[in-house]
Design a protein around this motif. Structure first.
Motif, PDB file in Angstrom:
ATOM      1  N   LYS A 496      -4.286  -3.462   4.036  1.00 53.11           N
ATOM      2  CA  LYS A 496      -3.321  -2.549   4.654  1.00 53.11           C
ATOM      3  C   LYS A 496      -2.419  -3.276   5.641  1.00 53.11           C
ATOM      4  O   LYS A 496      -1.221  -2.954   5.779  1.00 53.11           O
ATOM      5  N   GLU A 497      -2.960  -4.255   6.319  1.00 55.61           N
ATOM      6  CA  GLU A 497      -2.194  -5.008   7.313  1.00 55.61           C
ATOM      7  C   GLU A 497      -1.022  -5.772   6.697  1.00 55.61           C
ATOM      8  O   GLU A 497      -0.091  -6.172   7.407  1.00 55.61           O
ATOM      9  N   ASN A 499       1.139  -4.498   4.690  1.00 58.38           N
ATOM     10  CA  ASN A 499       2.232  -3.540   4.485  1.00 58.38           C
ATOM     11  C   ASN A 499       2.725  -3.486   3.042  1.00 58.38           C
ATOM     12  O   ASN A 499       3.921  -3.315   2.787  1.00 58.38           O
ATOM     13  N   LYS A 500       1.821  -3.634   2.132  1.00 61.95           N
ATOM     14  CA  LYS A 500       2.123  -3.453   0.718  1.00 61.95           C
ATOM     15  C   LYS A 500       1.842  -2.000   0.321  1.00 61.95           C
ATOM     16  O   LYS A 500       1.048  -1.306   0.961  1.00 61.95           O
ATOM     17  N   ASP A 522      -1.851   4.731   0.172  1.00 63.81           N
ATOM     18  CA  ASP A 522      -0.672   5.535  -0.167  1.00 63.81           C
ATOM     19  C   ASP A 522      -0.975   6.491  -1.316  1.00 63.81           C
ATOM     20  O   ASP A 522      -0.390   7.569  -1.402  1.00 63.81           O
TER      21      ASP A 522
END
Length: 726
Positions: A496-497, A499-500, A522
Motif C-alpha cells: 500500500k505504501e 501508492n499502486k 481499492d
C-alpha cells in the motif's frame, strides 16, 4: 432383481443376532480385506475400540474410493458372507468427487439453485462410477459464527436459502430417476441438529437454544432435504437441549420419525456414539449403545459400542430384538433400493471411472460455478476490471499456490487445480505479468517481501492473492482470530505504501474480519475456495471476461467482537437509531457499528442496477387472496450483468418477537445494458407463519412490511395488512 419386502423379512429372519448387529457397524477401509490401506490401523483408527474381527459382518464402509478398491473389498467381503449381503459404500462427496466445485458456502453465494443441482449431479456421476453408493451430503446446518471452521460446508445464515439449496443438492445427488439410474447415489443430510450453532464457534461444543428457535431457524433445511426424498440422516456431535443428538430420543425418534415420518436410515457421525461418555450422559460403552439404539441410530460409525454390547442388552431385556430388527430392516431396504443384491458394484468399473471422472465437460461446469460464486465486495474508482494494457503484479501465497480446493475435497488432486497466475496468463502476455510470492500463508522472509515490493514497483496495478490454507477451515478448524494472518496483513501494508492500485483476492473458507484489508485495498474480490478451476474463474472476473454476480449468503463482520452477526436478528426495547433514541442508553457497541461490514445478500457488479416502479397488487392480504409484488429492474451501466432481486418481509407485531427482516423470495435475472426486467413475487398467508410461544405454526393478523432491494440492507419498504379468514 430388486427383492420384495417379504424376501427382506425372510432374510432378516435368517440372520443371527451377531449378524444383525454387524449390519449396524460402519468401518473405514483399513479394517477390510482388499483395501489399499489394508492393515494400516494407526493413529485415530487405533483408538476407536474397533478391530478387524468386527468387520466380518459390518454393513457398510466409509471413505472407500475408486472402482478397483470398492470391487476388491466387496468381493472379499461377499466371499465370506453367509447370506451374501453386500456392503454399502459411503463417502464425503461434499462439493465434488475429483472435479472439485467451490465449497458449499461459496455455492450459496451464487444464489443459483439450478447450478447447485448440476454440481451435485456431476459429483454423483463421478462418485458412482468410482463405486460409491451414499454421500454424506448435503450439510445444511444454519451458520451465524464464522469462527466455526465448518461454515464453509454450509450455504449460509438464512433458513429459506438453506432449505432451497438442501432440496437442490438432494435433487442433484439422487436424481429424478433414482435409484434406477446408476449415475446417482443416496444422499445423507447432516448434521441433525443445530451443529452450526456451537458456543464460541468452537467445533463439537455445546449448543443450547429454545425449541422455538430450533424449529424456526435450524430445522427447516433438514426437513426440506427429507421432503425431497433424502435417504439418510446423520446425527450431530453436539447436544440438543442438554442431550447429545446421537442419544436424543426426543429429537431422533419423536420429532424425526414420529412427527416428520422419516423411515430411512439414521447414522451417527464419526465416533459420536462412544462420545456420549465424555459428554457425561453415558457411564460406559454399554449405556452409550443403549441410548443410541433407543434414539433410533441405525448405524454406528467407527466405534464398537453396538458390536460389544447390543447382544448383552438384548439378553438382559434392556432392549428387545425387535428394536434391532427395525434398524437392520431399514439398512437392508436401502441396499435393496440401490439394487446392491443384484449388482453390488452398481455398474462401477475402472473403465467407466476413467471415462467419467474429471472430464472436460465437468470442469467447464466447475469453472462456471466458481465464476458465479465469487463476490465483489469493493471496487473503488472502477479499478476492476483490469485494463487490457496494464502491467500487473500478481503477488501473494495464492498467486501460484494451488491450495484452493478447500476442505472435504474427496479425490480432488491439488496438482490439477488451476492457480491464479495460470488463469491470468490467458489474458495477459508474459511481459505484462510479474509474479512474486511475497510471503507464505502464515510465515514469510525479508527476501520474499523484498521480491514482492520489487515486482509491485514495476507494475501499474497489484493483485494480492491472499487467504487461508485449507486446513485453517473445515472440521476442527475453529479460530478465535479470523483476520488474515499477520504476515499477509503486513504484506498489504507494505505494498500500500507504494501508492499502486491495489486489488485483493481472498481465498478462504469463512467470512473474515477484514481489519487490515478493507481500508487498504481499492478492490476486494471474495473468491472463497473456488475449486479445481478457481484460478481460471478468478482471472476471468478480474479481467471482465466474466461479470461478478455472487451475493453473500453469510454476513461479513465489521469485527469479530460482533459475532454472531446476521441480518434476520431481533430488535430490542432500546434499538439504536429508533425515533427519540438516546445517545448512549440503547443497544449498541461504543466502539464499532452494530451492523456487519457487508450484509447478507450483498455483492457488486461491473454494471449498475436501478429499481423502479415497485408495486403491490393490494395492501390487504387474506387467506385466499395473496399479494403480488412487482418491480422493474433496469441495467443502467455499460455491460450485461446478473442481479439478485430480493424480497424480505417483517411482521411488525407478533405474538413473540419477530426478526427485523426475513428473506421470502429472490430471483436472479440477466439484464443487458439499457434494458429492464420485471420481477414478480407472490406473498401468501402461509409465508407469514412462524412458531408461536406454544410452538403452533401460524400467522398473526395485523401489519407487515415488504422490502424489495439488492441485499438485506439496501431495500425500500412497502406496508401491507394481513386479514386472515381463520
Amino acid at each position: 432383481m430388486v427383492l420384495q419386502r417379504a424376501d427382506l423379512l425372510s432374510l432378516l429372519d435368517k440372520l443371527t443376532v451377531e449378524e444383525k448387529i454387524g449390519q449396524l457397524i460402519q468401518l473405514a477401509p483399513p479394517f477390510f480385506e482388499g483395501a489399499k490401506s489394508e492393515g494400516d490401523i494407526t493413529g485415530p483408527l487405533a483408538t476407536m475400540g474397533v478391530t478387524k474381527e468386527d468387520a466380518r459382518y459390518a454393513g457398510s464402509a466409509l471413505g472407500v474410493a475408486g472402482a478397483d478398491e470398492v470391487k476388491a473389498i466387496q468381493d472379499a467381503y461377499l466371499e465370506k458372507s453367509r447370506h451374501k449381503i453386500p456392503l454399502l459404500m459411503m463417502a464425503d462427496v461434499v462439493h465434488g468427487y475429483e472435479t472439485i466445485f467451490p465449497v458449499p458456502l461459496a455455492i450459496g453465494c451464487s444464489w443459483d439453485l439450478e447450478l447447485a443441482k448440476k454440481s451435485a449431479e456431476i459429483a454423483a456421476k463421478e462418485a458412482t462410477a468410482s463405486g460409491i453408493h451414499v454421500t454424506f451430503a448435503p450439510m445444511v446446518d444454519l451458520v451465524r459464527d464464522p469462527r466455526w471452521g465448518r461454515v464453509m460446508e454450509s450455504t449460509g445464515e438464512d433458513p429459506l436459502l438453506n432449505s432451497l439449496y438442501a432440496k437442490a443438492f438432494v435433487k442433484g445427488y439422487q436424481g429424478e430417476d433414482y435409484p434406477e439410474s446408476h449415475d446417482h447415489l443416496a444422499a445423507c443430510v447432516k448434521h441433525m441438529a443445530a451443529y452450526g450453532a456451537p458456543e464460541g464457534g468452537r467445533d463439537y461444543n455445546t449448543v443450547d437454544m429454545s425449541e422455538r428457535q430450533l424449529r424456526e431457524y435450524y430445522l427447516p433445511a433438514y426437513k426440506a432435504a427429507l421432503d425431497e426424498g433424502c435417504e439418510m440422516v446423520m446425527t450431530a456431535f453436539n447436544t440438543v437441549d442438554g442431550i447429545p443428538a446421537t442419544g436424543n430420543k426426543k429429537l431422533m425418534r419423536t420429532l424425526l420419525r414420529d412427527e416428520w415420518g422419516f423411515d430411512g436410515v439414521v447414522i451417527s457421525d464419526w465416533g459420536a456414539v462412544k462420545e456420549m461418555i465424555p459428554h457425561g450422559v453415558a457411564a460406559d460403552e454399554k449405556e452409550a449403545a443403549l441410548k443410541a439404539i433407543n434414539a433410533g441410530v441405525d448405524i454406528e460409525m467407527m466405534t464398537a459400542c453396538y458390536v460389544n454390547h447390543l447382544t448383552e442388552l438384548i439378553e438382559s431385556g434392556d432392549i428387545s430384538e425387535t428394536l434391532l430388527d427395525e434398524s437392520v430392516l431399514r439398512i437392508l431396504e436401502l441396499k435393496n433400493k440401490l439394487g446392491l443384491f443384484e449388482d453390488p458394484y452398481r455398474s462401477a468399473t475402472k473403465e467407466k471411472e476413467t471415462q467419467t471422472v474429471f472430464s472436460k465437460e465437468h470442469r467447464k461446469v466447475a469453472r462456471e460455478q466458481a465464476e458465479k460464486s465469487c463476490v465483489l465486495l469493493k471496487n473503488e474508482e472502477g479499478v476492476l476490471p483490469l485494463e487490457k494494457s496494464s502491467k500487473v503484479a500478481v503477488i501473494g501465497p495464492f498467486a501460484k499456490g494451488k491450495d484452493i480446493l478447500g476442505p472435504w475435497s474427496m479425490q480432488g488432486k491439488i496438482e490439477n487445480a488451476v492457480p491464479l497466475v495460470e488463469g491470468m496468463q490467458t489474458y495477459f502476455s508474459p511481459d505484462q505479468l510479474v509474479v512474486a510470492e511475497g510471503c507464505g500463508i502464515e510465515n514469510g522472509t525479508p527476501e520474499q517481501l523484498e521480491e514482492a515490493l520489487h515486482a509491485a514497483k514495476q507494475s501499474d496495478v497489484v493483485v494480492l492473492a491472499l487467504g487461508e490454507s485449507s486446513d485453517m477451515s473445515g472440521e476442527a478448524g475453529s479460530l478465535a482470530d479470523i483476520r488474515l494472518p499477520k504476515v499477509q496483513r503486513e504484506l498489504i501494508r507494505k505494498v500500500k505504501e507504494l501508492n499502486k492500485e491495489l486489488v485483493v483476492v481472498l481465498f478462504n473458507g469463512r467470512p473474515l474480519d477484514l481489519d487490515g484489508v478493507i481500508h487498504e485495498a481499492d478492490a476486494i474480490l471474495e473468491a472463497w475456495y473456488p475449486g479445481t478451476e478457481g484460478g481460471a474463474a478468478v482471472a476471468a472476473l478480474l479481467t471482465g471476461h466474466a461479470n461478478p454476480s455472487g451475493r453473500l449468503s453469510m454476513s461479513i463482520p465489521y469485527s469479530v467482537g460482533q459475532i454472531p452477526v446476521y441480518y434476520n436478528s431481533f430488535n430490542t426495547g432500546r434499538p439504536q437509531g429508533a425515533p427519540n433514541a438516546q445517545e448512549r442508553y440503547v443497544s449498541q457497541y461504543l466502539d464499532i457499528p452494530n451492523e456487519p461490514l457487508f450484509p447478507f445478500g450483498y455483492g457488486m457488479s461491473y454494471t449498475t442496477f436501478e429499481y423502479r416502479d415497485v408495486a403491490l397488487s393490494s395492501t390487504t392480504l387474506t387467506q385466499n387472496e395473496p399479494i403480488t409484488v412487482t418491480v422493474k429492474v433496469a441495467n443502467t451501466g455499460g455491460v450485461e450483468g446478473e442481479e439478485v432481486v430480493q424480497l424480505y418481509v417483517r411482521d411488525v407485531a407478533g405474538e413473540v418477537i419477530r426478526p427485523v427482516k426475513e428473506l421470502k423470495g429472490f430471483e436472479k435475472v440477466t439484464i443487458a445494458p439499457g434494458e429492464e426486467e420485471t420481477v414478480e413475487f407472490t406473498i401468501e398467508e402461509k409465508d407469514l407463519r412462524y412458531h408461536h410461544s406454544d410452538l403452533e405454526f401460524s400467522s398473526d393478523n395485523g401489519e407487515f412490511v415488504a422490502y424489495v432491494g439488492s441485499n438485506s440492507r439496501d431495500t425500500k419498504a412497502y406496508p401491507f395488512t394481513l386479514v386472515s379468514s381463520k
